[in-house]
Design a protein around this motif. Structure first.
Motif, PDB file in Angstrom:
ATOM      1  N   THR A   1      -4.907   6.597   5.040  1.00 27.71           N
ATOM      2  CA  THR A   1      -6.373   6.221   4.768  1.00 27.71           C
ATOM      3  C   THR A   1      -6.972   5.200   5.688  1.00 27.71           C
ATOM      4  O   THR A   1      -7.827   5.248   6.348  1.00 27.71           O
ATOM      5  N   ALA A   2      -6.094   3.861   5.473  1.00 24.65           N
ATOM      6  CA  ALA A   2      -6.681   2.874   6.032  1.00 24.65           C
ATOM      7  C   ALA A   2      -6.516   2.812   7.366  1.00 24.65           C
ATOM      8  O   ALA A   2      -7.641   2.577   8.134  1.00 24.65           O
TER       9      ALA A   2
ATOM     10  N   VAL B   1       0.823  -1.237   0.103  1.00 25.70           N
ATOM     11  CA  VAL B   1       0.061  -0.156  -0.119  1.00 25.70           C
ATOM     12  C   VAL B   1       0.893   1.265   0.118  1.00 25.70           C
ATOM     13  O   VAL B   1       1.876   1.145   0.438  1.00 25.70           O
ATOM     14  N   ASP B   2       0.321   1.915  -0.804  1.00 23.26           N
ATOM     15  CA  ASP B   2       1.321   3.394  -0.673  1.00 23.26           C
ATOM     16  C   ASP B   2       0.991   4.158   0.498  1.00 23.26           C
ATOM     17  O   ASP B   2      -0.041   4.023   1.301  1.00 23.26           O
TER      18      ASP B   2
ATOM     19  N   HIS C   1      -0.402   6.914   0.938  1.00 19.44           N
ATOM     20  CA  HIS C   1      -1.738   7.636   0.964  1.00 19.44           C
ATOM     21  C   HIS C   1      -2.837   6.604   1.565  1.00 19.44           C
ATOM     22  O   HIS C   1      -3.515   6.659   2.497  1.00 19.44           O
ATOM     23  N   SER C   2      -2.636   5.508   0.671  1.00 16.44           N
ATOM     24  CA  SER C   2      -3.778   4.482   1.182  1.00 16.44           C
ATOM     25  C   SER C   2      -3.354   4.094   2.592  1.00 16.44           C
ATOM     26  O   SER C   2      -4.222   3.744   3.271  1.00 16.44           O
ATOM     27  N   TRP C   3      -2.173   3.911   3.223  1.00 18.72           N
ATOM     28  CA  TRP C   3      -1.925   3.503   4.430  1.00 18.72           C
ATOM     29  C   TRP C   3      -2.528   4.461   5.390  1.00 18.72           C
ATOM     30  O   TRP C   3      -3.316   4.080   6.681  1.00 18.72           O
TER      31      TRP C   3
END
Lengths: 290, 290
Positions: A88-89, A81-82, A84-86
């Protein structure tokens, strides 16, 4: 920064043990599904090469039934996960948490008003580094600080990660704080979090390998790091501890408590208080009286 | 009330072990000489028949060298002291003590101004009963309360003694507190101390044998009493604990921790946190999830 995500689907019963296995493997954070504690997601920074860890993680999970824990399907999956995704998660799982009577950690993106008089709030953006304050090792370190701090102390925070312990120490009234982390990403994260908390803005933070080369004497030396790193830290800490100074060590898994105690004893440090939650231990140690 | 004083002259090295032996024998307070920790004075209430205890105390002290502790002369002497002399003797030893970052206990006869913002003070006249707040079992119970209290809880304090834990709980923001002690002298002492602390004036205190016959449901049940009394307390406490309620147990000597943990497990209570200083343990337990 890239992160690797490991998802494990197991039982509620095995949730704590699996969380420990994932944390011991170096996860920066572990999140449980709000409705099913058996669904666990762990995040690893790019400094950790997850494919190499996976067989060991799977093997340790498969061994849990030997200890009487049903593990269910115990599927283990990974994904990259990049940043940003991390983040967000992470935001899905991370909400304000009261850690002690006097201390609450709240994510920087969420409006939070203290619910009670004297409740002190730490604003944290954990998106870039370790330590949301909600893991047992951090909670134990904070409880140990509350027991030990009287105010005005000089403190070193070794492996500061998100900086949560340094900020808490300032809330407790500690004097000058010097924070260190070997990881530049953690240093940047701590800087961000110190800026989010007005009380913490004077904290000095720098990249350093444990306390190698540090000359700053201290009343308190705090380290919430893996036991394997605490062992070499102890001889570095001893000459920096002022008379009647205390070492607060957290991040210690049950299996390693005896190793840490033996290392402390070897350096004439005496454990005065032990705190334990689940498989995790924190120790408060000070110099033996002659 | 008459008190019996036991004086032991031993070594600094054996001081902690001897203190434990004297406390386990039921001392209400143990004072160390300010300049020589090997000079120990313990006070026993008239409910304890000291001549019967003496041989056991002497035998246990004489056994300490088996554990590698030098005990020196280890002379044991006794004297009867009346209430007034005891209070006077006690006043020599008893001074304000910071117990945690946020909590200080100060004797009622001594002017004390908080040294720091947010420091909360408990005024205590320990002259009539157990518990000055400075014994490890009380410190551990207070640390456990700080970890567990969020504010507004209903609490039962079993074996309240001087009332120190009930007053601390009110300082921490706990809601209604019901305090019990089997000893009428302790009940009167708790009443005196509640009156000394405005925040504690609404606390209900009554003479009761542990929780026998009590029907009050509670979020927190706190007991800082001998392990032998905790064992029968646990089954009384279980039906009174509200969902997600916690039992905070202190006064547990190392030898008895397994007994208490086994008793908790038998009643489907799970230890979530353990605190330990020297030979003393405190436990925070809650209902097992199904």
């Amino acid at each position: 920064m890239e992160w690797t995500e490991i998802k494990v689907a197991t039982t509620n019963e095995a949730s704590e043990a699996v969380t420990n296995i994932l944390m011991e493997a170096g996860a920066s954070g572990v999140a449980l599904d709000a409705t099913d504690a058996g669904k666990i997601t762990a995040y690893y920074p790019e400094t950790i090469f997850v494919p190499e860890l996976l067989p060991q993680i799977q093997q340790r999970i498969q061994a849990l039934p030997q200890y009487g824990l049903a593990i269910g399907a115990a599927t283990v999956t990974t994904a990259a996960v990049d940043n940003h995704s991390w983040a967000t998660a992470w935001q899905k799982y991370y909400h304000p948490v009261r850690l002690t009577r006097y201390l609450t950690v709240a994510p920087s993106w969420e409006a939070y008003q203290p619910q009670q008089a004297q409740e002190q709030v730490i604003r944290l953006d954990p998106g870039q580094a370790f330590g949301t304050g909600t893991h047992p090792t951090t909670k134990l370190a904070l409880a140990a600080l509350e027991m030990q701090v009287r105010g005005g102390e000089t403190m070193l925070d070794v492996g500061t990660g998100s900086g949560v312990l340094s900020i808490a120490a300032k809330q407790f009234g500690v004097g000058p704080v010097y924070a260190y982390d070997v990881d530049e990403v953690a240093v940047a994260s701590a800087q961000t979090n110190f800026a989010l908390n007005p009380i913490a803005q004077a904290i000095s933070v720098q990249a350093n390998d444990l306390l190698a080369g540090i000359q700053q004497p201290a009343d308190l030396i705090v380290a919430n790091i893996l036991a394997e790193l605490i062992v070499p830290l102890i001889p570095q800490a001893v000459p920096l501890l002022k008379p009647n100074g205390h070492l607060i060590l957290s991040g210690i898994i049950a299996d390693k408590v005896d190793l840490i105690k033996a290392t402390l004893a070897k350096h004439q440090l005496k454990v005065v208080t032990t705190l334990n939650t689940g498989d995790w231990f924190a120790l408060i140690a000070t110099q033996e009286e002659n």
